[in-house]
Design a protein around this motif. Structure first.
Motif, PDB file in Angstrom:
ATOM      1  N   MET A   1       0.763  -1.245  -0.043  1.00  0.00           N
ATOM      2  CA  MET A   1      -0.030   0.126   0.050  1.00  0.00           C
ATOM      3  C   MET A   1       0.959   1.514  -0.156  1.00  0.00           C
ATOM      4  N   ALA A   2       2.162   1.205  -0.590  1.00  0.00           N
ATOM      5  CA  ALA A   2       2.816   2.436  -0.860  1.00  0.00           C
ATOM      6  C   ALA A   2       3.125   3.167   0.313  1.00  0.00           C
ATOM      7  N   VAL A   3       3.615   2.308   1.389  1.00  0.00           N
ATOM      8  CA  VAL A   3       3.979   2.857   2.608  1.00  0.00           C
ATOM      9  C   VAL A   3       5.492   2.296   3.149  1.00  0.00           C
ATOM     10  N   CYS A   4       5.870   1.234   2.678  1.00  0.00           N
ATOM     11  CA  CYS A   4       6.784   0.743   3.246  1.00  0.00           C
ATOM     12  C   CYS A   4       8.149   1.002   2.310  1.00  0.00           C
ATOM     13  N   GLY A   5       7.805   1.412   1.023  1.00  0.00           N
ATOM     14  CA  GLY A   5       9.104   1.713   0.017  1.00  0.00           C
ATOM     15  C   GLY A   5       9.982   0.562   0.004  1.00  0.00           C
ATOM     16  N   SER A   6       9.461  -0.804  -0.272  1.00  0.00           N
ATOM     17  CA  SER A   6      10.233  -2.132  -0.411  1.00  0.00           C
ATOM     18  C   SER A   6      10.275  -2.419  -1.908  1.00  0.00           C
ATOM     19  N   CYS A   7       9.220  -2.016  -2.757  1.00  0.00           N
ATOM     20  CA  CYS A   7       8.844  -2.559  -3.951  1.00  0.00           C
ATOM     21  C   CYS A   7       9.460  -1.660  -5.254  1.00  0.00           C
ATOM     22  N   GLY A   8      10.096  -0.697  -4.881  1.00  0.00           N
ATOM     23  CA  GLY A   8      10.580   0.069  -5.937  1.00  0.00           C
ATOM     24  C   GLY A   8      11.378  -0.527  -7.216  1.00  0.00           C
TER      25      GLY A   8
END
Lengths: 133, 252
Positions: free
Chosen positions: B64-71
């Protein structure tokens, strides 16, 4: 044992001409050359003025030549583009403007700065037209 | 998770693969993934991992675009895979690559060690102007003082800005947009007194001066942090500091 063998991909050497924002950046920076060239033309005029009436007349002759008129039109387009994009970049280079506890949006800063620049240019043209009437 | 065998509609994903044990260099792997209208690129990658190739490596966590892991690079642009939806991408194969400008560890996973060191280098915590005891009460702040730095505190360390920055690509030692946004988050805080300490870490070519205001870092930021603003404000601060360092009271 670690299997880590990081692979570094080379950067695209033509990144500055990649379509979209990178090309827009390159054009913005290139249009600064137009400002420098126009400054050089003015400076050449100043040197001719100091050098005496003959030199000044030949400078005026150059200004009236078709080459000079085309050059000035190209430089004018470059300078106008530079002014437009320079003020679009302005909000990114200054501290945040907080008015009444709220941040002034970047688009508003750009719009107002562009209007002031256009206003100043207009006043300058009017003064020049009045002086040389 | 849609069933691969029964899918009516599929989408093709071209994923850059790199397995350090067996590949000399990265190459593309192609996958046909069942398509649904509500599917994110992250879900497509999860489908590949669950049903087509379990060896595919990628980072993700919150969805949900909070953790910043999946760039990752999606069709050449740095994006979060979790909030990039297949329906919004142009028709045709979707290209998925690890973030530009970072060493690839495996498939879509990049090395983050250098980035973390940069974050650590800028004193990422409040250094109080005058330390207070608990009895003396909290450090107060007006809404306007908070507005001066608040947006910079929204950074989720996803590193999309670094992948968008050609100057970081040219000079990996450049402190870069994300760390500078965090620096400005603290330097712009009215309770903080560590400005000089942080400024001393960002002079020179590897500090703010590698930035040429390309500005794409701010365009790709999923949280509207505007790191380009953080860097360029600090070019001014760095320049002032260069000229004023001899008259500073605490000049060394």
């Amino acid at each position: 044992m670690s299997e880590s063998r990081p692979y570094r991909r080379p950067i695209d050497p033509k990144w500055w001409w990649a379509p979209g924002p990178y090309r827009a950046y390159t054009l913005r920076e290139l249009s600064g050359v137009a400002v420098a060239l126009y400054g050089a033309v003015l400076f050449a005029g100043l040197i001719c003025l100091v050098s005496g009436p003959m030199a000044w007349d030949s400078f005026l002759g150059f200004l009236r030549s078709p080459v000079s008129i085309v050059l000035h039109l190209v430089l004018l387009a470059g300078v106008v583009y530079h002014v437009k994009t320079w003020f679009e970049t302005l909000p990114k280079t200054m501290p945040k403007m907080i008015v009444n506890g709220k941040q002034v949006p970047a688009t508003e800063i750009t719009r107002k700065a562009q209007m002031v620049a256009a206003g100043c240019s207009l006043v300058l043209v009017v003064i020049a037209a009045w002086a040389f009437r | 998770m849609p069933d691969v065998a029964l899918a009516a509609k599929t989408v093709q994903l071209k994923v850059l693969r790199y397995r350090p044990g067996q590949d000399a260099e990265p190459s593309y792997g192609t996958f046909e993934v069942p398509y649904t209208d509500d599917m994110s690129v992250l879900q497509a990658l999860q489908t590949i991992k669950d049903e087509l190739d379990s060896s595919l490596s990628f980072r993700w966590s919150c969805r949900m675009a909070v953790c910043g892991s999946c760039g990752m690079m999606i069709n050449g642009t740095p994006k979060l895979a979790c909030n990039t939806f297949l329906r919004n991408l142009p028709k045709g194969p979707v290209t998925v690559e690890p973030l530009n400008n970072f060493p690839i560890e495996r498939d879509l996973v990049v090395s983050v060690g250098d980035f973390v060191k940069k974050i650590e280098s800028i004193y990422p915590y409040i250094i109080p102007k005058t330390p207070k005891t608990v009895e003396e009460g909290p450090y107060l702040q007006t809404p306007a003082q908070m507005a001066a730095y608040e947006s910079f505190s929204d950074c989720i360390n996803c590193m999309l800005c670094y992948a968008a920055c050609p100057q970081f690509g040219e000079n990996p030692a450049f402190i870069g947009p994300g760390a500078m946004a965090l620096l400005q988050r603290y330097n712009g805080d009215s309770r903080d007194g560590g400005q000089q300490k942080r400024l001393d870490t960002i002079h020179g070519e590897d500090g703010v001066w590698s930035c040429t205001a390309v500005g794409v870092c701010s365009e790709v930021c999923p949280k509207q942090v505007d790191p380009a603003n953080a860097i360029n404000q600090n070019k001014t601060n760095s320049a002032f500091d260069f000229f004023l360092r001899f008259v500073r009271k605490d000049a060394r």
